[in-house]
Design a protein around this motif. Structure first.
Motif, PDB file in Angstrom:
ATOM      1  N   LEU A  32       0.829  -1.194   0.000  1.00 18.79           N
ATOM      2  CA  LEU A  32       0.000   0.000   0.000  1.00 18.79           C
ATOM      3  C   LEU A  32       0.870   1.253   0.000  1.00 18.79           C
ATOM      4  CD1 LEU A  32      -2.769  -1.127   2.488  1.00 18.79           C
ATOM      5  CD2 LEU A  32      -2.991  -0.752   0.042  1.00 18.79           C
ATOM      6  N   TRP A  45      -5.263  -5.018  -1.989  1.00 18.47           N
ATOM      7  CA  TRP A  45      -5.862  -4.681  -0.712  1.00 18.47           C
ATOM      8  C   TRP A  45      -7.347  -5.024  -0.669  1.00 18.47           C
ATOM      9  CZ3 TRP A  45      -6.529  -3.904   4.075  1.00 18.47           C
ATOM     10  CH2 TRP A  45      -7.678  -3.252   4.501  1.00 18.47           C
ATOM     11  N   VAL A  97      -7.850   2.568   1.559  1.00 11.39           N
ATOM     12  CA  VAL A  97      -7.111   1.344   1.863  1.00 11.39           C
ATOM     13  C   VAL A  97      -7.381   0.866   3.290  1.00 11.39           C
ATOM     14  CG1 VAL A  97      -5.322   1.612   0.125  1.00 11.39           C
ATOM     15  CG2 VAL A  97      -4.996   2.676   2.329  1.00 11.39           C
TER      16      VAL A  97
END
Ligand SMILES: Nc1ncnc2c1ncn2[C@@H]1O[C@H](COP(=O)(O)OP(=O)(O)O)[C@@H](O)[C@H]1O
Ligand SMILES: [Mg+2]
Lengths: 365, 305, 272
Positions: free
Chosen positions: C109, C153, C268
């Motif tokens: 991420l 994710w 996220v």
């Protein structure tokens, strides 16, 4: 100190009637429990008393004053929520003092009252913690503490113990009862657990489908249930229901027929039963009021035997088809598959008509 | 996937499932991890290397290691400081506006009112508009000083028209960007509001907190964390605002709307000054990483929960 | 709990806000159905005979369809690629987590946090030297890598929400991993895959930085095309609006469809 009166209080959600014309008086300092299966309207009724839900019909009086339109914080009632609803960003002290802060109380007074409540609930070492850092039981105490700090006229609890484990639940139960005695405040407590209701209440209100099924002390409900619903709901294991037919209703003796060859006779109650001979009735007998005998009015085959230590539950498949539960302390005698005969306790039991309403009770009270 | 059974079959015989599982697991992870590693490290390393070299595509032969000369040059360049200042004004200004409006909008949209699903979509819609389209629509249809809609509104109000991109170019740019990003803040804060336990609000009501106090003491504290996350996410995106500047002002007039991103674009692709642009790029990365550090810490914390 | 109805001022405020926010889009859509002279009329025309000539003009514009096709190819291509690469990775992380799974995910991420402008120079030079400049393939690669962390994710978080017991029960029932994936995982995760795909398409379609800087006449997407619309064509508002409506409409639709699930993807997971 609060006396609450509900007069024909009802609640509609659109066309759905969640609470139906409830009449109830809660005396000052009384501990009243609303009990009933899930969805019967307990929470709705409690929230109407709290002021969180509008009352659709009927009237609510608090200490004689009509309170339908009084906003929740002006009713002098404190509520403990099922989820506790603690403010996560405030410390324990902040949570407990919030209501006073909103009321504009001076800081010193808030601190003092919070301290006092914390002492009662043994929360003193936790005052600076956030709810996140507390155990379930501790959160529960904070929620109660938050209610106490306001010195309300009455407390409302909505299933406050249902998120605790079994051991803690039993402990908190006694603590709440002690708290009730110490604070001498009116309390209304909602639960779906009849054991909680029986152990805590001065009086129990049994709700069924939005309607009051019966109001009474725990023992009244246990021994003199007003209808089949209450009879079945209160007590565990459940009361046994036996179908019968009234054979003879004499001035001295009433005779029921359980099956063609098995009759049961008992002294007639003072005003004679208002049923015709031949009418169908239901006989309710608690499991502890059945005994194994050589030859009795009930016969069957032992299906399951549950040894619980202090007592033994025996499930008997009765010859007419139903299952009868017997509660006994007799550990040795019966075995699964054995044919047994049962006798009823001579002066215990309830009789219900076909509508489910109680006709009379054989009981000590 | 096919041979997972046979693998684990062998592994059971060997007494443990773990090694075979782990091997398979790595096999499945490796494409994503490998590609991202290349994508993340190679260009970064190249930027870093270029930033220490003299390198201009127009004079490819004059090229070599110059130490920190590019940085020295950049830091002593007033344009760089203007760009930094413009970036800060744009990012901080838009952040302030979007957080305030996002909070207000989310509170409004969280009410129970007729047609709220439609109203929510209407508020969120600008987020899905292609950035150059957003910029051009605002620049022409709305901001045009002669025929634009806003000019007409000003005229109705008896006010003189404003040449937005001449006189207040940064403000005009900020309006466009704020319009694009307010939906983002609203959406996140609205989601956060929906996760607020209604019993908490009711408890506050029982505690005597009126509507205003409930917002101040219960709702806003509940929004603090999502708002912080919004700020961090948005900063990273706002730092990279590019198409809106290119299509409206091209960094001008003068350097009035030249941000760090736009400066690097000018240096690299218009002046072909690879060394200088790379040095600025490194500084942009450092800037973003400061924000990203806090953001990723928050993400990791939520993963554990 | 039942929600209280909003007050009248609250309702009005909410609707005013909604209207103001959507107004530029609405005005663009209205202008698209005007003639050029109606488009610049002052006072602005609200009542007019809608015409499609601006759409026709925009479509007839040299290359419009070509750029639109590029946008479609790039967004769909990069999305399919990203999901193919992300799926096994997310599966491994969700169902066979190791000690470092979480660090790995956070690292993935964090690559999203790199500002594109920081690596503009090397990417541009790599593309120039490998002949990827102004190619659809090049843009597909960039968009795939750009969206990969978010897709991983999103898939991971959906897989993680699938109760393990279901898969373990299937395992006990003798259902092999392949059948588990076909008959359990895919159906259970398909809403997750769909929303990850939708988000990737939206992000790729609206991506402007790389497509403007890495493409020209051949591989440009609508973002690059419209960005270059500024100079002379910018004066033709009706045509500009029509072209914009065509460029924005599909994504606006996707975005509204997917908005509920987008928050988790966009943040996220920092906001649940
Ligand atoms: N806000 C509401 N809207 C519609 N129906 C409701 C609402 N709240 C409760 N009900 C219905 O009213 C009945 C009683 O609910 P409740 O008082 O919560 O029951 P209990 O607390 O006894 O489980 C249920 O059938 C429930 O579905
Ligand atoms: Mg309830």
């Amino acid at each position: 100190m609060a006396k609450l009166e509900l007069r024909k209080v009802g609640k509609f959600y659109g066309g759905f009637e969640a609470v139906k014309s409830v009449d109830l008086t809660v005396e000052d300092r009384e501990f009243v429990v609303f009990v009933g299966p899930s969805g019967c309207g307990k929470t709705t009724l409690l929230r109407m008393i709290a002021g969180l839900e509008d009352i659709s019909s009927g009237e609510l009086f608090i200490d004689g004053a009509r309170a339908n339109a009084v906003p929740p914080d002006k009713r002098g009632l404190a509520m403990v929520f099922q989820s506790y609803a603690l403010y996560p960003h405030m410390t324990v002290a902040g949570n407990m003092g919030f209501a006073l802060k909103m009321a504009g109380a001076p800081k010193a007074e808030i601190a003092e009252k919070v301290q006092e409540a914390a002492r009662v609930l043994q929360l003193e070492p936790l005052l600076n913690r956030r709810p996140r850092m507390l155990s379930g039981g501790q959160r529960q105490r904070v929620a109660i503490g938050r209610a106490i700090v306001r010195s309300p006229k009455g407390f409302l609890f909505d299933e406050p113990l249902s998120n605790l484990d079994a051991a803690l639940r039993v402990q908190m139960r006694t603590e709440l009862v002690k708290l009730h005695q110490a604070l001498a405040a009116t309390m209304i407590y909602v639960t779906h657990d009849q054991v909680e209701a029986m152990t805590m209440a001065d009086r129990i209100v049994v709700l069924e489908g939005g309607r009051v099924a019966q109001v009474g002390t725990p023992l009244e409900l246990y021994h003199r249930p007003a209808n089949l619903f209450v009879a079945g709901f209160i007590g565990s294991p459940k009361m046994n229901f036996l179908s019968a037919r009234a054979v003879a209703i004499g001035p001295r003796e009433t005779t029921l027929e359980l099956a063609p060859d098995r009759v049961l006779a008992f002294p007639s109650p003072a005003p004679a039963l208002a049923i015709a001979p031949g009418a169908a009735v239901t006989l309710g007998v608690r499991p502890e009021h059945l005994r194994f005998v050589e030859s009795g009015p009930l016969r069957g085959v032992v299906d399951v035997v549950e040894h619980l230590g202090v007592e033994t539950l025996v499930y008997v498949k009765e010859s007419s088809g139903g299952t009868v539960i017997v509660r006994t302390d007799d550990l040795s005698r019966v075995r699964q598959g054995e044919t047994v005969s049962l006798a009823l306790h001579p002066d215990r039991g309830s009789l219900f008509d076909t509508a489910g309403d109680a006709l009379f009770h054989l009981s000590p009270t | 996937m096919m041979d997972a059974t046979t693998l684990s079959g062998e592994a059971i015989a060997a007494g443990s499932l773990a090694p075979a599982r782990r091997r398979l697991s790595w096999l499945m992870l490796s494409p994503a991890v490998g590609l991202l590693a290349v994508w993340a490290f190679v260009p970064l390393a190249m930027t870093l290397v270029y930033s220490f070299r003299r390198y201009n595509l127009l004079y490819p032969e004059r090229n070599g290691f110059v130490g920190i000369r590019n940085y020295e040059y950049l830091l002593s360049d007033p344009s760089f400081w203007t760009a930094i200042l413009n970036t800060l004004v744009l990012v901080l200004g838009v952040l302030a506006v979007t957080i305030v409006l996002g909070t207000v909008f989310s509170l409004l949209l969280n009410q129970n009112f007729p047609g709220r699903a439609a109203a929510r979509l209407m508020v969120i819609a600008p987020f899905f508009v292609l950035p150059p389209v957003a910029a051009l629509i605002w620049k022409n249809l709305l901001f045009d000083p002669l025929n634009g809609f806003i000019a007409w509104l000003l005229h109705l109000a008896g006010l003189p028209a404003i040449a937005w991109f001449t006189h207040v170019p940064m403000l005009a740019l900020m309006v466009i960007v704020a319009w694009e990003w307010t939906p983002f803040a609203t959406l996140i804060l609205l989601t956060a509001l929906q996760s607020l336990d209604p019993e908490q609000l009711e408890a506050a009501r029982m505690d005597g907190a009126g509507p205003t106090n409930r917002v101040i003491y219960i709702v806003l504290p509940h929004l603090a964390r999502p708002a912080a996350i919004t700020i961090m996410m948005e900063s990273i995106f706002l730092l990279s605002i590019f198409a809106e500047i290119l299509t409206t002002t091209a960094g001008g007039p003068g350097e009035a709307t030249t941000t760090l991103t736009y400066l690097i674009y000018i240096r690299a692709l218009l002046n072909f000054d690879i060394g200088g642009a790379s040095a600025a790029g490194v500084l942009a990365i450092v800037l973003a990483n400061i924000v990203a550090f806090f953001l990723m810490r928050a993400v990791a914390r939520n993963l554990e929960a | 709990m039942n929600e209280q109805r909003a007050s009248l001022p609250g309702t009005i405020a909410a609707w005013v806000v909604a209207f103001l926010m959507v107004f530029p889009i609405l005005w663009m859509a209205i202008t698209a159905f005007k003639t050029e002279s109606e488009a610049i009329a002052i006072p602005p025309l609200l009542l007019f005979r809608p015409v499609l000539s601006s759409f026709a003009a925009a479509l007839a514009q040299s290359g419009y369809l070509h750029f639109a096709l590029n946008s479609i190819i790039v967004s769909l291509g990069s999305t399919v690629l990203a999901i193919l690469i992300a799926f096994p990775a997310a599966y491994a992380m969700a169902f066979q987590p190791g000690r470092h799974t979480q660090d790995l995910l956070v690292w993935m991420l964090s690559t999203k946090m790199l500002p594109p402008v920081g690596v503009l120079v090397p990417i541009y030079l790599i593309f120039r030297d490998t002949g990827l400049l102004d190619t659809v393939e090049g843009l597909v690669i960039v968009d795939t890598l750009m969206n990969l962390p978010i897709v991983v994710w999103m898939l991971f978080s959906f897989f993680r929400d699938i109760p393990r017991d279901i898969l373990e029960a299937a395992h006990m029932d003798g259902v092999g991993p392949r059948k588990q994936m076909m008959h359990l995982l895919l159906p259970l995760a398909s809403p997750g895959i769909a929303s990850a795909a939708l988000l990737a398409i939206i992000l790729s379609w609206n991506e402007a930085f790389w497509s403007i800087n890495l493409t020209a006449a051949h591989a440009g997407t609508l973002a690059a095309y419209i960005a270059r619309y500024s100079a002379p064509e910018g004066l033709f508002w009706a045509k500009l609006s029509a072209a914009s409506v065509l460029a924005v409409a599909p994504i606006l639709l996707f975005g509204c469809l997917a908005q509920r699930r987008l928050v988790r993807g966009l943040t996220v997971g920092a906001v649940k």
